[in-house]
Design a protein around this motif. Structure first.
Motif, PDB file in Angstrom:
ATOM      1  N   ALA A 181      -9.635 -42.363 -25.248  1.00 36.96           N
ATOM      2  CA  ALA A 181     -11.035 -42.511 -25.648  1.00 36.96           C
ATOM      3  C   ALA A 181     -11.228 -43.250 -26.971  1.00 36.96           C
ATOM      4  CB  ALA A 181     -11.700 -41.131 -25.697  1.00 36.96           C
ATOM      5  N   PRO A 182     -10.459 -42.976 -28.039  1.00 40.35           N
ATOM      6  CA  PRO A 182     -10.716 -43.703 -29.293  1.00 40.35           C
ATOM      7  C   PRO A 182     -10.590 -45.216 -29.168  1.00 40.35           C
ATOM      8  CG  PRO A 182      -9.283 -41.807 -29.699  1.00 40.35           C
ATOM      9  CD  PRO A 182      -9.413 -41.954 -28.212  1.00 40.35           C
ATOM     10  N   TYR A 183      -9.676 -45.685 -28.335  1.00 33.15           N
ATOM     11  CA  TYR A 183      -9.524 -47.127 -28.147  1.00 33.15           C
ATOM     12  C   TYR A 183     -10.755 -47.728 -27.466  1.00 33.15           C
ATOM     13  CZ  TYR A 183      -4.598 -46.323 -29.271  1.00 33.15           C
ATOM     14  OH  TYR A 183      -3.442 -45.979 -29.893  1.00 33.15           O
ATOM     15  N   LEU A 184     -11.367 -46.963 -26.569  1.00 38.19           N
ATOM     16  CA  LEU A 184     -12.561 -47.457 -25.873  1.00 38.19           C
ATOM     17  C   LEU A 184     -13.775 -47.421 -26.793  1.00 38.19           C
ATOM     18  CD1 LEU A 184     -12.022 -45.844 -22.364  1.00 38.19           C
ATOM     19  CD2 LEU A 184     -11.000 -47.888 -23.383  1.00 38.19           C
ATOM     20  N   PHE A 185     -13.856 -46.402 -27.640  1.00 35.53           N
ATOM     21  CA  PHE A 185     -14.945 -46.364 -28.620  1.00 35.53           C
ATOM     22  C   PHE A 185     -14.837 -47.543 -29.583  1.00 35.53           C
ATOM     23  CE2 PHE A 185     -14.934 -41.552 -27.906  1.00 35.53           C
ATOM     24  CZ  PHE A 185     -16.057 -41.598 -27.103  1.00 35.53           C
ATOM     25  N   GLN A 186     -13.614 -47.884 -29.965  1.00 35.02           N
ATOM     26  CA  GLN A 186     -13.422 -48.985 -30.901  1.00 35.02           C
ATOM     27  C   GLN A 186     -13.866 -50.315 -30.281  1.00 35.02           C
ATOM     28  OE1 GLN A 186     -10.984 -51.650 -30.807  1.00 35.02           O
ATOM     29  NE2 GLN A 186     -11.718 -52.425 -32.781  1.00 35.02           N
ATOM     30  N   ALA A 187     -13.727 -50.430 -28.959  1.00 32.03           N
ATOM     31  CA  ALA A 187     -14.035 -51.686 -28.272  1.00 32.03           C
ATOM     32  C   ALA A 187     -15.509 -51.835 -27.925  1.00 32.03           C
ATOM     33  CB  ALA A 187     -13.202 -51.795 -27.000  1.00 32.03           C
ATOM     34  N   THR A 188     -16.298 -50.762 -28.022  1.00 33.70           N
ATOM     35  CA  THR A 188     -17.693 -50.772 -27.586  1.00 33.70           C
ATOM     36  C   THR A 188     -18.600 -50.184 -28.670  1.00 33.70           C
ATOM     37  OG1 THR A 188     -17.379 -48.626 -26.504  1.00 33.70           O
ATOM     38  CG2 THR A 188     -17.087 -50.602 -25.141  1.00 33.70           C
ATOM     39  N   SER A 189     -19.906 -50.308 -28.451  1.00 32.29           N
ATOM     40  CA  SER A 189     -20.878 -49.791 -29.419  1.00 32.29           C
ATOM     41  C   SER A 189     -21.843 -48.780 -28.829  1.00 32.29           C
ATOM     42  CB  SER A 189     -21.698 -50.950 -30.005  1.00 32.29           C
ATOM     43  OG  SER A 189     -20.866 -51.893 -30.638  1.00 32.29           O
ATOM     44  N   HIS A 190     -22.055 -48.799 -27.515  1.00 34.19           N
ATOM     45  CA  HIS A 190     -23.061 -47.956 -26.882  1.00 34.19           C
ATOM     46  C   HIS A 190     -22.537 -47.137 -25.705  1.00 34.19           C
ATOM     47  CE1 HIS A 190     -26.077 -50.109 -29.245  1.00 34.19           C
ATOM     48  NE2 HIS A 190     -25.543 -51.245 -28.810  1.00 34.19           N
ATOM     49  N   LEU A 191     -21.523 -47.604 -25.037  1.00 33.73           N
ATOM     50  CA  LEU A 191     -21.047 -46.963 -23.814  1.00 33.73           C
ATOM     51  C   LEU A 191     -20.559 -45.543 -24.085  1.00 33.73           C
ATOM     52  CD1 LEU A 191     -20.300 -47.528 -20.762  1.00 33.73           C
ATOM     53  CD2 LEU A 191     -17.986 -48.020 -21.610  1.00 33.73           C
ATOM     54  N   GLY A 192     -21.021 -44.588 -23.268  1.00 31.56           N
ATOM     55  CA  GLY A 192     -20.491 -43.238 -23.331  1.00 31.56           C
ATOM     56  C   GLY A 192     -19.142 -43.174 -22.636  1.00 31.56           C
ATOM     57  N   VAL A 193     -18.180 -42.483 -23.230  1.00 31.84           N
ATOM     58  CA  VAL A 193     -16.840 -42.338 -22.667  1.00 31.84           C
ATOM     59  C   VAL A 193     -16.612 -40.861 -22.372  1.00 31.84           C
ATOM     60  CG1 VAL A 193     -14.368 -42.647 -23.048  1.00 31.84           C
ATOM     61  CG2 VAL A 193     -15.992 -44.369 -23.883  1.00 31.84           C
ATOM     62  N   VAL A 194     -16.228 -40.571 -21.126  1.00 30.60           N
ATOM     63  CA  VAL A 194     -16.181 -39.186 -20.648  1.00 30.60           C
ATOM     64  C   VAL A 194     -14.804 -38.892 -20.053  1.00 30.60           C
ATOM     65  CG1 VAL A 194     -17.340 -37.452 -19.218  1.00 30.60           C
ATOM     66  CG2 VAL A 194     -18.645 -39.399 -20.115  1.00 30.60           C
ATOM     67  N   PRO A 195     -13.851 -38.436 -20.869  1.00 32.63           N
ATOM     68  CA  PRO A 195     -12.561 -38.032 -20.310  1.00 32.63           C
ATOM     69  C   PRO A 195     -12.714 -36.753 -19.491  1.00 32.63           C
ATOM     70  CG  PRO A 195     -12.467 -38.336 -22.708  1.00 32.63           C
ATOM     71  CD  PRO A 195     -13.899 -38.300 -22.321  1.00 32.63           C
ATOM     72  N   THR A 196     -11.855 -36.594 -18.507  1.00 34.35           N
ATOM     73  CA  THR A 196     -11.809 -35.363 -17.719  1.00 34.35           C
ATOM     74  C   THR A 196     -10.894 -34.362 -18.411  1.00 34.35           C
ATOM     75  OG1 THR A 196     -12.249 -36.502 -15.634  1.00 34.35           O
ATOM     76  CG2 THR A 196     -11.074 -34.395 -15.502  1.00 34.35           C
ATOM     77  N   VAL A 197     -11.363 -33.109 -18.505  1.00 28.83           N
ATOM     78  CA  VAL A 197     -10.609 -32.055 -19.180  1.00 28.83           C
ATOM     79  C   VAL A 197     -10.645 -30.795 -18.322  1.00 28.83           C
ATOM     80  CG1 VAL A 197     -10.372 -30.647 -21.259  1.00 28.83           C
ATOM     81  CG2 VAL A 197     -11.162 -33.016 -21.448  1.00 28.83           C
ATOM     82  N   ASN A 198      -9.513 -30.134 -18.211  1.00 27.52           N
ATOM     83  CA  ASN A 198      -9.408 -28.863 -17.497  1.00 27.52           C
ATOM     84  C   ASN A 198      -9.430 -27.735 -18.523  1.00 27.52           C
ATOM     85  OD1 ASN A 198      -8.531 -26.563 -16.056  1.00 27.52           O
ATOM     86  ND2 ASN A 198      -7.298 -27.813 -14.665  1.00 27.52           N
ATOM     87  N   PRO A 199     -10.366 -26.786 -18.432  1.00 30.07           N
ATOM     88  CA  PRO A 199     -10.412 -25.693 -19.402  1.00 30.07           C
ATOM     89  C   PRO A 199      -9.113 -24.890 -19.498  1.00 30.07           C
ATOM     90  CG  PRO A 199     -12.447 -25.764 -18.162  1.00 30.07           C
ATOM     91  CD  PRO A 199     -11.517 -26.737 -17.511  1.00 30.07           C
ATOM     92  N   ALA A 200      -8.302 -24.914 -18.438  1.00 33.08           N
ATOM     93  CA  ALA A 200      -7.033 -24.192 -18.509  1.00 33.08           C
ATOM     94  C   ALA A 200      -6.048 -24.857 -19.460  1.00 33.08           C
ATOM     95  CB  ALA A 200      -6.412 -24.090 -17.110  1.00 33.08           C
ATOM     96  N   ALA A 201      -6.264 -26.146 -19.752  1.00 33.62           N
ATOM     97  CA  ALA A 201      -5.284 -26.915 -20.518  1.00 33.62           C
ATOM     98  C   ALA A 201      -5.522 -26.863 -22.013  1.00 33.62           C
ATOM     99  CB  ALA A 201      -5.283 -28.362 -20.052  1.00 33.62           C
ATOM    100  N   LEU A 202      -6.770 -26.645 -22.447  1.00 33.49           N
ATOM    101  CA  LEU A 202      -7.098 -26.672 -23.872  1.00 33.49           C
ATOM    102  C   LEU A 202      -7.857 -25.408 -24.257  1.00 33.49           C
ATOM    103  CD1 LEU A 202      -8.330 -30.305 -24.661  1.00 33.49           C
ATOM    104  CD2 LEU A 202      -6.297 -29.185 -25.562  1.00 33.49           C
ATOM    105  N   PRO A 203      -7.326 -24.590 -25.164  1.00 33.15           N
ATOM    106  CA  PRO A 203      -8.089 -23.428 -25.619  1.00 33.15           C
ATOM    107  C   PRO A 203      -9.358 -23.866 -26.339  1.00 33.15           C
ATOM    108  CG  PRO A 203      -6.091 -23.721 -26.926  1.00 33.15           C
ATOM    109  CD  PRO A 203      -6.009 -24.686 -25.793  1.00 33.15           C
ATOM    110  N   PRO A 204     -10.391 -23.036 -26.317  1.00 30.76           N
ATOM    111  CA  PRO A 204     -11.703 -23.476 -26.806  1.00 30.76           C
ATOM    112  C   PRO A 204     -11.717 -24.005 -28.230  1.00 30.76           C
ATOM    113  CG  PRO A 204     -11.925 -21.447 -25.571  1.00 30.76           C
ATOM    114  CD  PRO A 204     -10.456 -21.699 -25.702  1.00 30.76           C
TER     115      PRO A 204
END
Length: 438
Positions: free
Chosen positions: A85-108
């Motif tokens: 995601a950070p590389y895509l934010f650096q390349a754009t100015s307005h586009l929303g970037v939405v990675p997929t995340v599994n709640p089992a993988a990352l504690p809150p």
């Protein structure tokens, strides 16, 4: 008058081998490097898209399907889209970037802090596609995997925890007063304790509050539990449904009712219908492609079986094409949406596998609404109809490869704009503000 619609792109292969098995591979993009994704993201932004959703599956599946998932790169390998995601934010100015995340993988707490960091760095353009894949659970701990509804219960607790952490800095907590030298007021930080069924942690979050809206929550899943989750938590719901008026209106109404039941505005959730069009230069070319797909050979059916095996984490390639599938082969972890895509209107217990796969192989025409092959004008007609039936937009999907994007969008974008369906400029602010702009 037709109203503006929201457009998104779903990177269906995730952070994986873009263009594998296609002539586009000859462009020599390296899928493990950011440049191919940055180039594609810039072009999505130029086209006026609201968001890019990057699919992910952290697992290579069950032992019986690992080879199937990697043999043709349908289910793996995949790198972590959150770190792309950070590389895509650096390349754009307005586009929303939405990675997929599994709640089992990352504690809150970890998730809330990482997402807050990316949201600040991007100027409010982060979204999170929350998936409840239970088959990946064995990679993240010793606890047995949850069932379908139980995984949604965990995801709902997780999203609620993220939001409480993001809001643990109350109004006035961030002082930033240079004259007094005081940066923050600790008495306005919520040092809460969270002790519930799935997670245990303490607040407050060690990150400053957002100047605008929080990261957008995106969700797939059309099951009753999935729609209840969307009604309670989501800013965007990814909809898989037959694209006729009755089905679209019924789906939209289910989402509206789910939002109302959880005390939200009926239109709080933007519903984007997933479509994978094949845009042709003429109706004659579209007719030729449809005719060619009508009688698939066994090699084509086996290829589709391999793709479905990856999604279903169940090996279909060894099954007799002329017998129904044994329904006991599908465990509770199997996605309801994936099963519906396989079966269509057929009875899984009685329909030969050949019939199911043949239906998946067949293409249909946009012009008569039997499928998604057609001209850019015919696709624009469909988008106008979806808007009239209560849809908020469409989610196109495919590899995140410049060749794929150009093949789909070159003729389509100008026509959508001429019809007033596709934005020509972005609203001030980030992803959530652009989703709410119309």
């Amino acid at each position: 008058m037709t109203r503006l619609q929201h457009f998104g792109w779903f990177c269906a292969r995730g952070f994986g081998p873009q263009g594998w098995g296609a002539p586009a591979l000859g462009w020599n993009w390296d899928w493990t490097r950011p440049e191919v994704y940055q180039q594609a993201s810039r072009e999505l932004e130029q086209a006026g898209f609201d968001l890019l959703i990057i699919e992910d599956s952290p697992s290579l599946g069950s032992p019986e399907t690992i080879d199937l998932r990697v043999r043709h790169a349908f289910g793996g390998p995949k790198l972590d889209p959150l770190l792309l995601a950070p590389y895509l934010f650096q390349a754009t100015s307005h586009l929303g970037v939405v990675p997929t995340v599994n709640p089992a993988a990352l504690p809150p707490y970890t998730a809330a802090r990482q997402f807050a960091t990316l949201h600040h760095l991007s100027g409010g353009r982060l979204g999170v596609n929350v998936v409840t894949d239970t088959g990946s659970a064995r990679h993240f701990g010793a606890e047995p995997p949850l069932g379908h509804d139980g995984a949604y219960d965990r995801a709902e607790e997780w999203v609620g925890a993220l939001r409480r952490l993001w809001r643990s800095w109350e109004d006035g907590a961030l002082v930033a007063d240079e004259t007094t030298g005081r940066y923050a007021d600790g008495s306005r930080l919520d040092a809460f304790e969270h002790r519930r069924e799935h997670f245990a942690f303490d607040g407050p979050l060690n990150a400053v509050p957002f100047p605008g809206a929080e990261p957008a929550i995106v969700s797939p899943g059309g099951s009753p539990r999935g729609l209840r989750f969307a009604g309670a938590n989501s800013d965007v719901q990814l909809a898989l449904a037959p694209l006729d008026r009755a089905s679209v209106e019924a789906y939209r109404e289910r989402v509206r009712l789910a939002a109302i039941e959880r005390g939200r505005d009926a239109d709080a959730v933007r519903v984007l219908f997933a479509v994978r069009p094949v845009i042709t230069t003429s109706s004659e070319e579209a007719d030729r492609l449809v005719r060619a797909s009508a009688e698939p050979d066994d090699a084509t059916l086996h290829r589709i079986a391999a793709q479905q095996s990856s999604d279903l984490e169940t090996d279909l390639t060894t099954q007799d094409l002329d017998r129904p599938l044994d329904t006991a082969r599908f465990g509770e972890h199997v996605s309801h949406g994936s099963l519906r895509r396989l079966t269509g209107e057929h009875d899984l217990a009685t329909t030969p596998l050949r019939v199911l796969l043949t239906d998946l192989a067949k293409l249909g025409r946009l012009g008569d609404r039997t499928g998604f092959v057609g001209t850019a004008d015919e696709f624009a007609d469909l988008v106008e109809d979806l808007a009239g039936w209560g849809g908020d937009g469409v989610l196109l999907w495919g590899d995140l490869h410049p060749v794929t994007l150009h093949r789909t969008l070159d003729d389509l974008v100008p026509i959508l704009r001429r019809r007033g369906l596709l934005r020509t400029q972005y609203a001030p602010g980030g992803l959530a503000e652009n989703l709410r702009a119309f």
